[in-house]
Write an enzyme that holds these catalytic residues in place. Structure first.
Site, PDB file in Angstrom:
ATOM      1  N   HIS A  27       0.666  -1.468  -0.049  1.00  0.00           N
ATOM      2  CA  HIS A  27      -0.264  -0.343   0.245  1.00  0.00           C
ATOM      3  C   HIS A  27       1.181   0.912  -0.096  1.00  0.00           C
ATOM      4  O   HIS A  27       1.929   1.143   0.524  1.00  0.00           O
ATOM      5  CB  HIS A  27      -0.910  -0.075   1.322  1.00  0.00           C
ATOM      6  CG  HIS A  27      -1.402   1.055   1.390  1.00  0.00           C
ATOM      7  ND1 HIS A  27      -3.146   1.376   0.484  1.00  0.00           N
ATOM      8  CD2 HIS A  27      -1.791   2.007   2.242  1.00  0.00           C
ATOM      9  CE1 HIS A  27      -3.242   2.739   0.590  1.00  0.00           C
ATOM     10  NE2 HIS A  27      -2.558   3.436   1.536  1.00  0.00           N
ATOM     11  N   ASP A  51     -14.711   3.320   6.732  1.00  0.00           N
ATOM     12  CA  ASP A  51     -14.568   4.092   6.055  1.00  0.00           C
ATOM     13  C   ASP A  51     -14.549   5.672   5.495  1.00  0.00           C
ATOM     14  O   ASP A  51     -14.089   7.013   5.093  1.00  0.00           O
ATOM     15  CB  ASP A  51     -13.380   3.368   5.830  1.00  0.00           C
ATOM     16  CG  ASP A  51     -11.792   4.736   5.743  1.00  0.00           C
ATOM     17  OD1 ASP A  51     -11.444   5.793   6.442  1.00  0.00           O
ATOM     18  OD2 ASP A  51     -11.420   4.785   4.352  1.00  0.00           O
ATOM     19  N   ARG A  66     -14.214  13.210   7.639  1.00  0.00           N
ATOM     20  CA  ARG A  66     -13.270  13.745   7.866  1.00  0.00           C
ATOM     21  C   ARG A  66     -12.570  15.637   7.238  1.00  0.00           C
ATOM     22  O   ARG A  66     -12.514  16.501   7.187  1.00  0.00           O
ATOM     23  CB  ARG A  66     -12.110  12.961   8.509  1.00  0.00           C
ATOM     24  CG  ARG A  66     -12.005  12.290   9.657  1.00  0.00           C
ATOM     25  CD  ARG A  66     -11.861  10.545   9.443  1.00  0.00           C
ATOM     26  NE  ARG A  66      -9.808  11.010   9.465  1.00  0.00           N
ATOM     27  CZ  ARG A  66      -9.669  10.158   8.210  1.00  0.00           C
ATOM     28  NH1 ARG A  66      -9.160   9.267   8.492  1.00  0.00           N
ATOM     29  NH2 ARG A  66      -8.250  10.559   8.546  1.00  0.00           N
ATOM     30  N   SER A  72      -7.701   3.912  10.060  1.00  0.00           N
ATOM     31  CA  SER A  72      -8.291   4.384   8.368  1.00  0.00           C
ATOM     32  C   SER A  72      -7.618   3.525   7.162  1.00  0.00           C
ATOM     33  O   SER A  72      -8.530   2.352   6.201  1.00  0.00           O
ATOM     34  CB  SER A  72      -8.630   5.727   7.518  1.00  0.00           C
ATOM     35  OG  SER A  72      -8.974   5.711   6.088  1.00  0.00           O
ATOM     36  N   LYS A 123      -8.673  -0.820   5.892  1.00  0.00           N
ATOM     37  CA  LYS A 123      -9.012  -1.581   4.547  1.00  0.00           C
ATOM     38  C   LYS A 123      -7.831  -2.407   3.857  1.00  0.00           C
ATOM     39  O   LYS A 123      -8.353  -3.861   3.766  1.00  0.00           O
ATOM     40  CB  LYS A 123      -8.588  -0.196   3.441  1.00  0.00           C
ATOM     41  CG  LYS A 123      -9.887   0.756   3.629  1.00  0.00           C
ATOM     42  CD  LYS A 123      -9.699   1.819   2.845  1.00  0.00           C
ATOM     43  CE  LYS A 123      -9.320   3.248   3.215  1.00  0.00           C
ATOM     44  NZ  LYS A 123      -8.901   4.376   2.672  1.00  0.00           N
TER      45      LYS A 123
HETATM   46  N1  URA Z   1      -5.610   7.441   3.333  1.00  0.00           N
HETATM   47  C1  URA Z   1      -6.774   6.713   3.620  1.00  0.00           C
HETATM   48  O1  URA Z   1      -6.825   6.286   3.151  1.00  0.00           O
HETATM   49  N2  URA Z   1      -7.357   7.526   4.755  1.00  0.00           N
HETATM   50  C2  URA Z   1      -6.854   8.373   5.423  1.00  0.00           C
HETATM   51  O2  URA Z   1      -7.084   8.393   6.910  1.00  0.00           O
HETATM   52  C3  URA Z   1      -5.472   9.568   4.902  1.00  0.00           C
HETATM   53  C4  URA Z   1      -5.096   8.833   3.620  1.00  0.00           C
END
Ligand code: URA
Length: 431
Positions: free
Chosen positions: A82, A161, A168, A183, A187
């Site tokens: 990631h 999320d 957010r 977050s 995922k």
């Molecule tokens: N990328 C994400 O998936 N979540 C965040 O909070 C910030 C960057």
């Protein structure tokens, strides 16, 4: 239990327990807790922070809000990477087939996203015929047989999320380390891989502006993943200049192919090799040096390129089109000449990302259509000597306003008479 009591407890600096965090997340996803209470909770977390245990419990509750992918059929071999996002970052397109060629299993779901280019799925769609949708069975079968399958996000991974991130975004609570860690990791963990390598960027084109902040976030995410039983590593890498020499969709795919064919080296090759080697070291339990050597041999032997060809063909893409992909787009191009003689002292990477969006390579809203052939080919980067009149970059776009984009590109650069200090690519690797 009420949302009011939980918000007040966090506001006053106390740690929340599993039931309280679960109540909030569950209630918000089911819409029994309204946006204004969720927003107040997020702001309380922003100011008070969260303990590592609270961040773990938040991540767990977020994962529990939706589907999870089961990759246990691959035992210890499933692997995923990631990136926290960067301009010109096409490392997945190199590191994923490379890791697969080393024997790992990459079953990856990836998004389109907003930003200066599309996501990995958009880049893959620049290959004629590439199918981004496979059934669950096809997805696992292909990852098992070939070692790699990459599809667009399907199902409902971590709906909490989606809702929380949107909130957010409009309540100035994005840049909170526990919220970012929960977050991203919710995922990644829901996506099922046993071995996960994070590429955490810092610099002018990154979410985290300093190496110290990137390191702190990386440490939290590595510890979080380990608490969920995953093998974790993080590479902290610099984003003070674009990665590689292209920003766009077909342009980036073509560059990734050129790296796999041994035609292009530099930062994109080095970072992709590092990420694939870290994945291999985690899965095989071998020392880093041995993993790096194996990654280099695999890349140089052509096995990773062959893996990419098989993967693309298995998803109906035209693998023979890969080496000449950009030629398929016949994209109008304009070259931007250098105004002075000297050195490139600095590139405002974020601004260069904006130029790419202006050219049509990225989306500003979910509904925007991407021009897959649009983008930037960069000829000179930070530290390079330049002469007046020499091409700095080539801009590709079907839009009429390509000249204005050239001016915007120039405004992202600064020049000096002497060579600037070299920029590091990899600041640190955390296990
Ligand atoms: N990328 C994400 O998936 N979540 C965040 O909070 C910030 C960057």
């Amino acid at each position: 239990m009420t949302a009011y009591e939980i918000i007040k407890k966090k506001r006053d600096g106390f740690a929340l327990d599993e039931a309280e965090i679960g109540f909030l997340i569950d209630g918000y996803v089911k819409r029994s807790i309204p946006d204004y209470q969720a927003a107040a909770f997020l702001m309380a977390v922003f100011f008070r922070g969260m303990t590592d245990t609270e961040t773990y419990l938040l991540t767990k509750a977020m994962i529990g809000s939706g589907d999870v992918i089961d990759l246990s059929v691959f035992g210890n071999l499933s692997a995923d990477k990631h990136s926290t996002g960067g301009v010109g970052d096409k490392t997945t397109l190199v590191a994923a087939p490379l890791a697969a060629a080393m024997g790992l299993k990459i079953a990856k779901m990836t998004g389109r996203g907003l930003g200066h280019t599309g996501g990995t799925v958009d880049k893959l769609e620049s290959v004629p015929g590439y199918r981004i949708t496979l059934s669950g069975k096809e997805f696992l079968r292909q990852a098992g047989e070939i070692g790699i399958a990459v599809i667009g996000a399907s199902g409902e991974l971590v709906p909490a999320d989606k809702l929380l991130y949107a909130l957010r975004d409009v309540t100035a609570t994005v840049d909170s380390i526990p919220l970012i860690a929960a977050s991203i990791m919710s995922k990644k963990l829901a996506a099922g891989a046993k071995n996960i390598v994070l590429d955490v960027k810092y610099g002018s084109g990154a979410f985290m502006k300093t190496a110290e902040d990137a390191e702190l976030l990386a440490q939290k995410m590595v510890a979080l993943g380990q608490r969920f039983g995953r093998n974790m590593a993080a590479v902290i890498s610099n984003m003070d200049r674009p990665l590689g020499n292209t920003v766009g969709n077909a342009l980036e795919l073509q560059e990734a192919v050129d790296v796999l064919r041994g035609k292009v080296g530099g930062d994109i090759r080095e970072l992709s090799l590092t990420l694939a080697a870290e994945l291999y070291a985690l899965a095989a339990g071998v020392p880093r040096d041995e993993a790096v050597q194996k990654a280099e041999q695999t890349l140089d032997s052509g096995a990773a390129y062959e893996k990419m060809r098989r993967w693309i063909a298995a998803q109906n893409g035209d693998a023979d089109a890969l080496p000449g992909l950009m030629a398929l787009y016949a994209e109008p191009a304009v070259t931007v000449p250098c105004p002075v003689t000297g050195y490139i002292a600095h590139m405002d990477t974020e601004k260069i990302g904006t130029v790419s969006t202006l050219l049509g390579a990225g989306r500003l809203t979910k509904e925007d259509r991407i021009d897959l052939g649009a983008g930037i080919r960069i000829h000179k980067k930070t530290g390079d000597p330049v002469s007046a009149g020499e091409p700095l970059c080539t801009l590709y776009s079907k839009k009429a306003d390509i000249a204005a984009a050239g001016d915007a590109y120039l405004s992202a650069l600064s020049f000096s008479e002497t060579a600037p200090a070299p920029l590091p690519l990899i600041h640190k690797i955390i296990r």
